[in-house]
Every structure is written in structure tokens, then in C-alpha cells.
Scaffold this active site. Structure first.
Site, mmCIF file in Angstrom:
data_model
loop_
_atom_site.group_PDB
_atom_site.id
_atom_site.type_symbol
_atom_site.label_atom_id
_atom_site.label_comp_id
_atom_site.label_asym_id
_atom_site.label_seq_id
_atom_site.Cartn_x
_atom_site.Cartn_y
_atom_site.Cartn_z
ATOM 1 N N GLY A 122 0.827 -1.214 0.000
ATOM 2 C CA GLY A 122 0.000 0.000 0.000
ATOM 3 C C GLY A 122 0.856 1.256 0.000
ATOM 4 N N CYS A 238 0.543 0.235 13.131
ATOM 5 C CA CYS A 238 -0.915 0.292 13.294
ATOM 6 C C CYS A 238 -1.247 -0.151 14.718
ATOM 7 C CB CYS A 238 -1.647 -0.506 12.225
ATOM 8 S SG CYS A 238 -1.171 -2.223 12.122
HETATM 9 N N1 SAM Z 1 3.810 -1.257 4.624
HETATM 10 C C1 SAM Z 1 2.868 -2.283 4.265
HETATM 11 C C2 SAM Z 1 1.749 -1.661 3.456
HETATM 12 O O1 SAM Z 1 1.516 -0.473 3.564
HETATM 13 O O2 SAM Z 1 1.129 -2.376 2.673
HETATM 14 C C3 SAM Z 1 2.350 -3.025 5.482
HETATM 15 C C4 SAM Z 1 3.472 -3.615 6.294
HETATM 16 S S1 SAM Z 1 2.987 -4.682 7.589
HETATM 17 C C5 SAM Z 1 2.557 -3.576 8.839
HETATM 18 C C6 SAM Z 1 4.548 -5.273 8.122
HETATM 19 C C7 SAM Z 1 5.247 -6.189 7.145
HETATM 20 O O3 SAM Z 1 6.572 -6.398 7.618
HETATM 21 C C8 SAM Z 1 4.640 -7.588 7.012
HETATM 22 O O4 SAM Z 1 4.418 -7.847 5.657
HETATM 23 C C9 SAM Z 1 5.722 -8.521 7.572
HETATM 24 O O5 SAM Z 1 5.768 -9.756 6.914
HETATM 25 C C10 SAM Z 1 6.971 -7.714 7.324
HETATM 26 N N2 SAM Z 1 8.120 -8.001 8.221
HETATM 27 C C11 SAM Z 1 8.088 -8.436 9.486
HETATM 28 N N3 SAM Z 1 9.343 -8.542 9.978
HETATM 29 C C12 SAM Z 1 10.176 -8.151 8.991
HETATM 30 C C13 SAM Z 1 11.595 -8.041 8.880
HETATM 31 N N4 SAM Z 1 12.373 -8.355 9.908
HETATM 32 N N5 SAM Z 1 12.122 -7.617 7.716
HETATM 33 C C14 SAM Z 1 11.312 -7.297 6.668
HETATM 34 N N6 SAM Z 1 9.970 -7.390 6.714
HETATM 35 C C15 SAM Z 1 9.406 -7.798 7.863
#
Ligand code: SAM
Length: 301
Positions: A122, A238
Site C-alpha cells: 500500500g 498500526c
Molecule cells: N507497509 C505495508 C503496506 O503499507 O502495505 C504493510 C506492512 S505490515 C505492517 C509489516 C510487514 O513487515 C509484514 O508484511 C511482515 O511480513 C513484514 N516483516 C516483518 N518482519 C520483517 C523483517 N524483519 N524484515 C522485513 N519485513 C518484515
């Protein structure tokens, strides 16, 4: 409905907010949230989208802080998903709160930008639209399946020049250096609870929160390491828990490598705001239009 909120979350929220505010937050968790979306200006214009909505008898409202953000008043998501403008990637279904971090980031054409926790994309695609598809975006995502979704959305939205890296962003090489970074960190999701829609995660507990906050701290420390000196980044979640927001920032600020840039709250006058512990950051209160969210802007010293 209150019994559907994980007990551990309720306890934490009551430590942080007084009874009146807690009541407001719970009302927000119970509220039926409107469908909202963002116009993808890489593929279309706001005027064309408005024409399509009018032609299809879809009632909508706009917000004051973004020309591209729409609130749908009379139909559900499934109706929007049948429209050509959705199928062709001319609009992107996105919560209003989740549009705010990329706006605060203020990305510019020609910049080298890192979206550190990127899927489903997004905010990656929003950064591309703000920069007229003329920035160089690196998007890291740890989860392969979610990274596939990210790739799909990037292609569907017609975004060019994104380098997707499926990897743990905590381990990004320190040789990297970026003009701007968005860290939309993985979190408990305590701001997005919608008691009308889904089952809540009753397993949320101290251990889980500790694990999440450790990851958030490491990700933020890495972000500051690979941000160019004097350049800016955004940290968002969030979640409306201080332990995932202000506490993480305070810990990192003590290391004296970065400082807070106060967010101009007047720009977002109609947004429901909760009090924050750290001046210049914003916490959004959940209601029928907004999810709970936290946003902070930081500059590397
Ligand atoms: N920014 C995204 C959007 O606007 O569509 C939403 C992100 S969501 C809150 C967090 C994301 O971080 C998830 O897809 C998760 O799989 C990923 N994630 C979690 N730990 C991570 C890491 N250590 N390195 C990279 N990505 C990670």
C-alpha cells in the site's frame, strides 16, 4: 463486545489511557468502518475516478488532507472490487490512517527510497505515485508469500523501478545508504481491531509483545544506520500501544544518532488524535473512518 478484546491488550490500554479515552477507543473498535481508497495517479486522475463513481451511483466523500483519498458511503468493498477502476489498478483500497505515513515521509522524484517492511505494498505504491513514478524504491519483505502479493500489487498499479528484496530487513548490509526510509513496522495491530469483522487474537500476551518490540527496535536501529546523514525517515505502526511506539523511539533517541522532526498536526486537522508521550509524533484514535495508527518523523543527525 468488550470481552472480544484480548485481556492483555485491555490491561495495557487501561494503564496508558484514562477511562474516558479508553471508552472512545473501544467504541472505535466496535465501529463499522467505511470503505476507503486512494486514487493511483500513475494510471488515472481524481476527476476520472469521481466520474466513474457518479456513473455507478456510488456516494463518496473526500478528506481535507489528501486529494486522492476517498470515503465510500453507500456500498461495501465487494462492489468496489467489481469496478474496472479497481480491476485495472486505478484505485487502491487502503485505510485512511495507512495513507498518512507516506504523506509525512514527503518522498521526492529521483530519490533512493527504502520501504523496509513493504508487503502488501500500500505504501510502496503510494510513494511511487507521490514521486510520479520517478523515484528508485527498494522494498524489503521477510515473508515470501507476502512478497508475491507485493510484486502483484506493484505490477497492477503500474509502478516502475521497484527493487523487491525478500529478506529480513534487520540484516540489510550496512553498505546500503538511502535518501529516505519508511519503516512501517510489524506490530500487534492494536489499532486495527474491528470487533464487527474478525476474531481477535486472544493469544496476545507479554512474551509476544516483547518479541515484537525487540524486532521493532532492531529494524529502527538498522533504518537509522543505513539512512544518509541529515536525511529523514518515518516510523509508523498500526498500534496505539506506547510500548511499540514512543518507547521504541525514546530508546533509539538515547543513542543520539537521530532526532524527532515534529509533525505539523494542523495539516491533518480532522483526524481523531490521542495524546502521545513524545512531542511531535501522532497517535490516531480508531473510529468509523480511521484505524488506530502511530506516526513519527525522524532525522539522522
Ligand atoms: N507497509 C505495508 C503496506 O503499507 O502495505 C504493510 C506492512 S505490515 C505492517 C509489516 C510487514 O513487515 C509484514 O508484511 C511482515 O511480513 C513484514 N516483516 C516483518 N518482519 C520483517 C523483517 N524483519 N524484515 C522485513 N519485513 C518484515
Amino acid at each position: 463486545m468488550e470481552e472480544k478484546i484480548p485481556q492483555f491488550l485491555l490491561e495495557n490500554l487501561s494503564k496508558q489511557y484514562n477511562e474516558e479515552i479508553l471508552k472512545k477507543i473501544i467504541e472505535g473498535y466496535n465501529a463499522k468502518r467505511f470503505v476507503t481508497f486512494r486514487v493511483n495517479t500513475i494510471k488515472t486522475t481524481v476527476t476520472k475516478v469521481e466520474e466513474t463513481l457518479i456513473k455507478n451511483n456510488i456516494e463518496y466523500e473526500k478528506v481535507k488532507w489528501s486529494k486522492e483519498a476517498f470515503i465510500v458511503k453507500n456500498v461495501k468493498e465487494d462492489i468496489i472490487k467489481k469496478l474496472d477502476i479497481y480491476i485495472n489498478g486505478e484505485i487502491y483500497l487502503q485505510s485512511l490512517s495507512s495513507m498518512i505515513p507516506a504523506i509525512i515521509l514527503e518522498p521526492k522524484e529521483g530519490e533512493n527510497i527504502l520501504d523496509m517492511a513493504a508487503a502488501p505494498g500500500g505504501k510502496t505504491t503510494q510513494i511511487a505515485t507521490i514521486t510520479n513514478n520517478k523515484s528508485y524504491i527498494t522494498a524489503t519483505e521477510i515473508n515470501k508469500i507476502r512478497a508475491d502479493r507485493l510484486k502483484f500489487n506493484i505490477e497492477k498499479q503500474g509502478v516502475a523501478g521497484v527493487n523487491i528484496m525478500i529478506q529480513d530487513a534487520r540484516d540489510l548490509d550496512s553498505m546500503f545508504s538511502f535518501d529516505r526510509i519508511l519503516l512501517d513496522a510489524p506490530c500487534s495491530g492494536s489499532g486495527t481491531i474491528n470487533l464487527n469483522k474478525e476474531k481477535t487474537n486472544q493469544k496476545f500476551n507479554e512474551n509476544i509483545l516483547e518479541k515484537i518490540t525487540k524486532t521493532q527496535t532492531k529494524l529502527l536501529r538498522k533504518a537509522i544506520e543505513i539512512l544518509k546523514s541529515g536525511k529523514e525517515m518515518v516510523y509508523s505502526t498500526c498500534s496505539i500501544l506506547q510500548s511499540e511506539n514512543e518507547d521504541i523511539l525514546e530508546k533509539i533517541l538515547k543513542e543520539k544518532k537521530a532526532e524527532i522532526i515534529p509533525i505539523n498536526i494542523e495539516q491533518f486537522e480532522e483526524i481523531p488524535i490521542l495524546k502521545t508521550k513524545l512531542k511531535g509524533t501522532i497517535t490516531i484514535c480508531p473510529n468509523e473512518l480511521y484505524e488506530g495508527f502511530f506516526v513519527a518523523k525522524i532525522r539522522k543527525i
